[in-house]
Design a protein around this motif. Sequence first.
Motif, PDB file in Angstrom:
ATOM      1  N   ALA A   4      -3.227  -2.148  10.580  1.00  0.00           N
ATOM      2  CA  ALA A   4      -4.547  -2.455  11.290  1.00  0.00           C
ATOM      3  C   ALA A   4      -4.827  -1.145  11.560  1.00  0.00           C
ATOM      4  O   ALA A   4      -5.938  -0.754  12.161  1.00  0.00           O
ATOM      5  N   GLY A   5      -3.586  -0.841  12.699  1.00  0.00           N
ATOM      6  CA  GLY A   5      -3.958   0.660  13.510  1.00  0.00           C
ATOM      7  C   GLY A   5      -4.125   2.075  13.101  1.00  0.00           C
ATOM      8  O   GLY A   5      -4.947   2.468  13.390  1.00  0.00           O
ATOM      9  N   GLN A   6      -3.472   2.204  11.458  1.00  0.00           N
ATOM     10  CA  GLN A   6      -4.464   3.197  10.649  1.00  0.00           C
ATOM     11  C   GLN A   6      -5.624   3.076  10.029  1.00  0.00           C
ATOM     12  O   GLN A   6      -6.169   1.914   9.655  1.00  0.00           O
ATOM     13  N   LYS A   7      -6.476   3.852  10.442  1.00  0.00           N
ATOM     14  CA  LYS A   7      -7.622   4.515  10.115  1.00  0.00           C
ATOM     15  C   LYS A   7      -7.937   5.716   8.967  1.00  0.00           C
ATOM     16  O   LYS A   7      -7.682   7.018   9.937  1.00  0.00           O
ATOM     17  N   PRO A   8      -7.578   6.212   7.944  1.00  0.00           N
ATOM     18  CA  PRO A   8      -8.142   5.176   7.524  1.00  0.00           C
ATOM     19  C   PRO A   8      -6.563   4.342   6.720  1.00  0.00           C
ATOM     20  O   PRO A   8      -5.677   4.943   7.064  1.00  0.00           O
ATOM     21  N   ILE A   9      -6.643   3.608   5.855  1.00  0.00           N
ATOM     22  CA  ILE A   9      -5.407   2.510   5.417  1.00  0.00           C
ATOM     23  C   ILE A   9      -4.898   3.200   4.460  1.00  0.00           C
ATOM     24  O   ILE A   9      -5.542   3.251   3.772  1.00  0.00           O
ATOM     25  N   ASN A  10      -3.541   3.661   4.436  1.00  0.00           N
ATOM     26  CA  ASN A  10      -2.769   4.366   4.182  1.00  0.00           C
ATOM     27  C   ASN A  10      -2.255   3.741   2.484  1.00  0.00           C
ATOM     28  O   ASN A  10      -2.423   4.130   1.429  1.00  0.00           O
ATOM     29  N   SER A  11      -1.925   2.454   2.996  1.00  0.00           N
ATOM     30  CA  SER A  11      -1.865   1.275   1.820  1.00  0.00           C
ATOM     31  C   SER A  11      -1.961   0.080   2.213  1.00  0.00           C
ATOM     32  O   SER A  11      -1.789  -0.793   3.275  1.00  0.00           O
ATOM     33  N   ALA A  12      -2.158  -0.421   1.195  1.00  0.00           N
ATOM     34  CA  ALA A  12      -1.309  -2.726   1.715  1.00  0.00           C
ATOM     35  C   ALA A  12      -0.723  -2.847   0.336  1.00  0.00           C
ATOM     36  O   ALA A  12      -0.322  -2.451  -0.771  1.00  0.00           O
ATOM     37  N   THR A  13       0.272  -3.810   1.110  1.00  0.00           N
ATOM     38  CA  THR A  13       1.076  -4.863   0.088  1.00  0.00           C
ATOM     39  C   THR A  13       0.557  -6.179  -0.376  1.00  0.00           C
ATOM     40  O   THR A  13      -0.074  -7.005   0.953  1.00  0.00           O
ATOM     41  N   VAL A  14       0.434  -6.799  -1.385  1.00  0.00           N
ATOM     42  CA  VAL A  14      -0.064  -7.646  -1.815  1.00  0.00           C
ATOM     43  C   VAL A  14       0.801  -8.906  -1.933  1.00  0.00           C
ATOM     44  O   VAL A  14       2.062  -8.780  -2.003  1.00  0.00           O
TER      45      VAL A  14
END
Length: 259
Positions: free
Chosen positions: A50-60
């Motif tokens: 949540a600290g990344q802006k933009p969000i580099n990646s996500a795990t599903v």
Amino acid sequence: MTLSARYSELGLAADVSDEVEAVWTSVSDRAGSYRVLPDGRCDIILRFDAGQKPINSATVVVTGPVTRFYDVAIEPGMGFAGVRIRPGCFESVLGFEPTDLANANLIGPDAVSACPGLEALCAPARDQTELVARLTAFVGQRATASRFRPAPLARSVISAFHASGGRLRIREVAEMHGLSDRTVQRLVVKATGLTPKAFAAVLQFHRALRLLRDHRLSPAAAALEAGFSDQAHMSRVIRRMGGFSPARLPDVTLVSLLD
């Protein structure tokens, strides 16, 4: 057990309300653990920084229906965006039955292997709002294109269990609908991944917690209202499913369960 995350449920778009019970987000504010309670549901979740802006990646993450609690280790700033799938709609969204995921989760590559379409959800995003929009769009598109359709009769059977707070027995639900016990068993298992007895127990567990926490009933009164044989019976169930005593309720999240 430490609850270290802020959980909130968002507004639900009308175009996915048939398949989605809730859209939610959670962000941890410190290191610790988050206790997940059984709710008879399956969720599709994106875990991100949540600290990344933009969000580099996500795990599903795809969570299956469980019958007892488990704890998730979390770090400060760990974010989650999720959709809770309505009973009966899991197969139309992901292509396999919830029984395949009972008391289990699929994380990252395992989730993508089970449903390759999930991979696109993990691409970079501007922010949490985009991840939420991506999740709801995925559910809507998959449900529309799916050859699987939730059985209307299953929805009615599930509603009967909900309306009773899990107190109805399978025979009573079967008689209400003019069905055999075996048919009710088949409908509930296919819709939720749990047997009718296990699903009803989860609903009764949540009913008891609501009575204790939100209505502030005494343990004895809550046990009676929730349909347990006595306070000791309720205490055993809460300890087994939640991992805590009804006399000392922790600050756990109780999600909204619809019928």
